[in-house]
Design an enzyme around this catalytic site. Structure first.
Site, mmCIF file in Angstrom:
data_model
loop_
_atom_site.group_PDB
_atom_site.id
_atom_site.type_symbol
_atom_site.label_atom_id
_atom_site.label_comp_id
_atom_site.label_asym_id
_atom_site.label_seq_id
_atom_site.Cartn_x
_atom_site.Cartn_y
_atom_site.Cartn_z
ATOM 1 N N SER A 14 -6.458 -2.688 14.685
ATOM 2 C CA SER A 14 -5.904 -1.940 15.816
ATOM 3 C C SER A 14 -6.963 -1.485 16.820
ATOM 4 O O SER A 14 -6.794 -1.644 18.025
ATOM 5 C CB SER A 14 -5.106 -0.749 15.302
ATOM 6 O OG SER A 14 -5.895 0.061 14.456
ATOM 7 N N GLU A 23 -16.669 -7.764 -4.349
ATOM 8 C CA GLU A 23 -15.237 -7.452 -4.235
ATOM 9 C C GLU A 23 -14.403 -8.742 -4.154
ATOM 10 O O GLU A 23 -13.357 -8.859 -4.775
ATOM 11 C CB GLU A 23 -14.973 -6.603 -2.983
ATOM 12 C CG GLU A 23 -15.330 -5.137 -3.120
ATOM 13 C CD GLU A 23 -14.285 -4.348 -3.924
ATOM 14 O OE1 GLU A 23 -13.339 -4.965 -4.438
ATOM 15 O OE2 GLU A 23 -14.442 -3.124 -4.020
ATOM 16 N N CYS A 59 0.861 -1.184 0.000
ATOM 17 C CA CYS A 59 0.000 0.000 0.000
ATOM 18 C C CYS A 59 0.896 1.231 0.000
ATOM 19 O O CYS A 59 2.064 1.156 0.371
ATOM 20 C CB CYS A 59 -0.904 0.011 1.226
ATOM 21 S SG CYS A 59 -2.233 1.229 1.079
ATOM 22 N N LYS A 78 -11.869 -7.144 6.468
ATOM 23 C CA LYS A 78 -11.248 -6.225 7.428
ATOM 24 C C LYS A 78 -12.125 -5.013 7.649
ATOM 25 O O LYS A 78 -12.577 -4.443 6.669
ATOM 26 C CB LYS A 78 -9.891 -5.794 6.857
ATOM 27 C CG LYS A 78 -9.153 -4.823 7.710
ATOM 28 C CD LYS A 78 -7.887 -4.418 7.031
ATOM 29 C CE LYS A 78 -7.269 -3.331 7.891
ATOM 30 N NZ LYS A 78 -6.284 -2.596 7.179
ATOM 31 N N CYS A 103 -0.011 4.292 1.555
ATOM 32 C CA CYS A 103 -0.351 5.350 2.523
ATOM 33 C C CYS A 103 0.727 5.634 3.556
ATOM 34 O O CYS A 103 0.833 6.749 4.049
ATOM 35 C CB CYS A 103 -1.684 5.046 3.208
ATOM 36 S SG CYS A 103 -1.680 3.526 4.163
ATOM 37 N N ARG A 114 -10.801 7.951 3.453
ATOM 38 C CA ARG A 114 -10.592 6.890 2.470
ATOM 39 C C ARG A 114 -11.902 6.342 1.883
ATOM 40 O O ARG A 114 -11.937 5.258 1.318
ATOM 41 C CB ARG A 114 -9.817 5.740 3.111
ATOM 42 C CG ARG A 114 -8.483 6.126 3.719
ATOM 43 C CD ARG A 114 -7.521 4.946 3.709
ATOM 44 N NE ARG A 114 -6.449 5.032 4.671
ATOM 45 C CZ ARG A 114 -5.443 5.912 4.642
ATOM 46 N NH1 ARG A 114 -5.389 6.841 3.702
ATOM 47 N NH2 ARG A 114 -4.497 5.868 5.565
ATOM 48 N N TYR A 124 -2.920 -8.442 16.608
ATOM 49 C CA TYR A 124 -1.884 -7.949 17.524
ATOM 50 C C TYR A 124 -1.860 -8.780 18.807
ATOM 51 O O TYR A 124 -0.936 -8.670 19.597
ATOM 52 C CB TYR A 124 -2.129 -6.466 17.835
ATOM 53 C CG TYR A 124 -2.225 -5.636 16.571
ATOM 54 C CD1 TYR A 124 -1.063 -5.258 15.893
ATOM 55 C CD2 TYR A 124 -3.457 -5.296 16.012
ATOM 56 C CE1 TYR A 124 -1.139 -4.536 14.712
ATOM 57 C CE2 TYR A 124 -3.540 -4.580 14.826
ATOM 58 C CZ TYR A 124 -2.384 -4.206 14.178
ATOM 59 O OH TYR A 124 -2.460 -3.514 12.997
ATOM 60 N N ARG A 152 -3.197 4.127 12.465
ATOM 61 C CA ARG A 152 -2.683 5.301 11.749
ATOM 62 C C ARG A 152 -1.675 6.055 12.586
ATOM 63 O O ARG A 152 -0.784 6.697 12.060
ATOM 64 C CB ARG A 152 -3.842 6.161 11.261
ATOM 65 C CG ARG A 152 -4.611 5.392 10.173
ATOM 66 C CD ARG A 152 -5.766 6.150 9.586
ATOM 67 N NE ARG A 152 -6.507 5.258 8.678
ATOM 68 C CZ ARG A 152 -7.688 5.543 8.165
ATOM 69 N NH1 ARG A 152 -8.276 6.690 8.465
ATOM 70 N NH2 ARG A 152 -8.278 4.686 7.360
ATOM 71 N N LYS A 188 -12.398 -4.586 2.337
ATOM 72 C CA LYS A 188 -11.820 -3.696 3.345
ATOM 73 C C LYS A 188 -12.701 -2.467 3.468
ATOM 74 O O LYS A 188 -12.916 -1.744 2.496
ATOM 75 C CB LYS A 188 -10.400 -3.302 2.944
ATOM 76 C CG LYS A 188 -9.758 -2.337 3.925
ATOM 77 C CD LYS A 188 -8.315 -2.044 3.575
ATOM 78 C CE LYS A 188 -7.725 -1.041 4.569
ATOM 79 N NZ LYS A 188 -6.335 -0.703 4.229
HETATM 80 C C1 PBG Z 1 -2.950 0.380 4.883
HETATM 81 C C2 PBG Z 1 -3.519 -0.379 6.012
HETATM 82 C C3 PBG Z 1 -4.314 0.050 7.091
HETATM 83 C C4 PBG Z 1 -4.478 -1.048 7.936
HETATM 84 C C5 PBG Z 1 -3.794 -2.096 7.349
HETATM 85 N N1 PBG Z 1 -3.238 -1.682 6.163
HETATM 86 C C6 PBG Z 1 -4.846 1.393 7.438
HETATM 87 C C7 PBG Z 1 -5.830 2.068 6.607
HETATM 88 O O1 PBG Z 1 -6.338 1.569 5.613
HETATM 89 O O2 PBG Z 1 -6.073 3.226 6.964
HETATM 90 C C8 PBG Z 1 -5.206 -1.056 9.250
HETATM 91 C C9 PBG Z 1 -4.750 -2.057 10.255
HETATM 92 C C10 PBG Z 1 -5.236 -1.833 11.632
HETATM 93 O O3 PBG Z 1 -6.030 -0.924 11.942
HETATM 94 O O4 PBG Z 1 -4.828 -2.630 12.496
HETATM 95 N N2 PBG Z 1 -3.837 0.874 3.961
#
Ligand code: PBG
Length: 323
Positions: A273, A232, A119, A247, A121, A216, A312, A204, A194
């Site tokens: 997270s 998807e 990715c 996710k 970002c 996003r 985690y 983040r 996602k």
């Molecule tokens: C990257 C990405 C994200 C997460 C995994 N890959 C963040 C997002 O899309 O903003 C989130 C993982 C998490 O919250 O544990 N795009």
């Protein structure tokens, strides 16, 4: 009907409960996310994710060894680069932090599966998952960057790549790029369904990847949509995804279950997270039993249909499972 049927007969002792248990957890089910940063001997706690750290390559290797010794088969790497720019150049630099970590981990724990998050970002100055023009995230030009990033991970020795950007057509583009370079045996685990979720908040901070403007929602899915997730997933499988991911996990157990029932590829779920931080915070306040809540959450994700859980909690849960 009662009194013939007494479901409690099968609940009387732990032994009988074990006999009729429908779902079990094992460290084999887990993938542990790691945040790798530049520098040496860095191990910086992530404030909103107690127990998680940004680590430099040397420390990542130490953690990777520990993870493997707990019976956890894989890690997924997220990079925090030294410099960010408009196109996220460090995402595909051969000297990038992720590329260095892959090599270092494969050298010291060759059996541990090293998966990479693909990715933009974390690497772009604007914090979006692709190329931005006039405030818009452009789909097709982003595909080329994702191809370069995935290929650079493969050259560094990654065992699997996991695109998380939600651009249309990226699985096909990445598959083609990997094949062209001879990496026909590297599987793709796509973040297929996602959602644009507030549960990513703590990540983040961890990955320093918050978008600098807007959000996003123009590329990640709208949380109220369930059937769209199947579309998807179907598209990603058609494009060549080997494993598909849903996710976040907890607020989307219905989606995990649908995907499991409708498709015959392995299903991964990302216990993200925010789901982790909620438990840590409530446990710190003494309001819940941390370990029981953690295990119940993980089993619920498995029961819904996940074959693989990115979490985690992996090391803590693995320790409990190993007894
Ligand atoms: C990257 C990405 C994200 C997460 C995994 N890959 C963040 C997002 O899309 O903003 C989130 C993982 C998490 O919250 O544990 N795009």
């Amino acid at each position: 009907m009662f009194p013939t049927h007494r479901p409690r007969r099968l609940r009387g002792t732990e032994t009988i409960r074990r006999m009729v248990r429908e779902t079990t957890l094992s460290p084999d089910d887990f993938i542990y996310p790691l945040f790798v940063t530049y520098g040496r001997d860095v191990k910086k706690p992530i404030r909103s994710m107690p127990g998680c750290y940004q680590q430099s390559v040397d420390n990542i290797v130490r953690t990777a060894k520990e993870i493997f010794s707990l019976g956890i088969p894989g890690v997924i790497l997220f990079g925090i680069p030294e410099h960010k720019d408009e196109i996220g150049s460090e995402a595909f630099s051969p000297e990038g932090v992720v590329q260095q970590s892959i090599k270092a981990i494969k050298d010291s724990v060759p059996e541990l599966m090293v998966i990479t998050d693909v990715c933009m970002c974390e690497y772009t100055s604007h914090g979006h998952c692709g190329i931005v023009k006039d405030g818009e995230v452009l789909n097709d030009p982003t595909l080329e960057l994702l191809q370069k990033e995935a290929v650079s991970h493969a050259y560094a020795g990654a065992d699997m790549v996991a695109p998380s950007d939600m651009m249309d057509g990226r699985v096909k583009a990445i598959r083609e790029a990997l094949d062209r370079e001879g990496f026909t045996n590297i599987p793709i685990m796509s973040y297929a369904a996602k959602y644009a979720s507030a549960f990513y908040g703590p990540f983040r901070e961890a990955a320093e990847s918050a978008p600098q403007f807007g959000d996003r929602r123009s590329y990640q899915m709208d949380p109220p949509n369930r059937r769209e997730a199947l579309k998807e997933v179907a598209l990603d499988i058609e494009e060549g995804a080997d494993i598909v991911m849903v996710k976040p996990a907890l607020a989307y157990l219905d989606v995990i279950s649908d995907v499991k029932n409708m498709f015959d590829v392995p299903v991964a779920a990302y216990n993200v997270s925010g789901e982790y931080s909620l438990v840590k915070a409530a446990a710190e306040l003494g309001w819940i039993d941390h370990d029981r809540i953690m295990m119940e959450i993980l089993i619920s994700i498995k029961r819904a249909g996940a074959d693989i859980i990115l979490t985690y909690f992996a090391p803590e849960a693995a320790k409990i499972l190993q007894g």
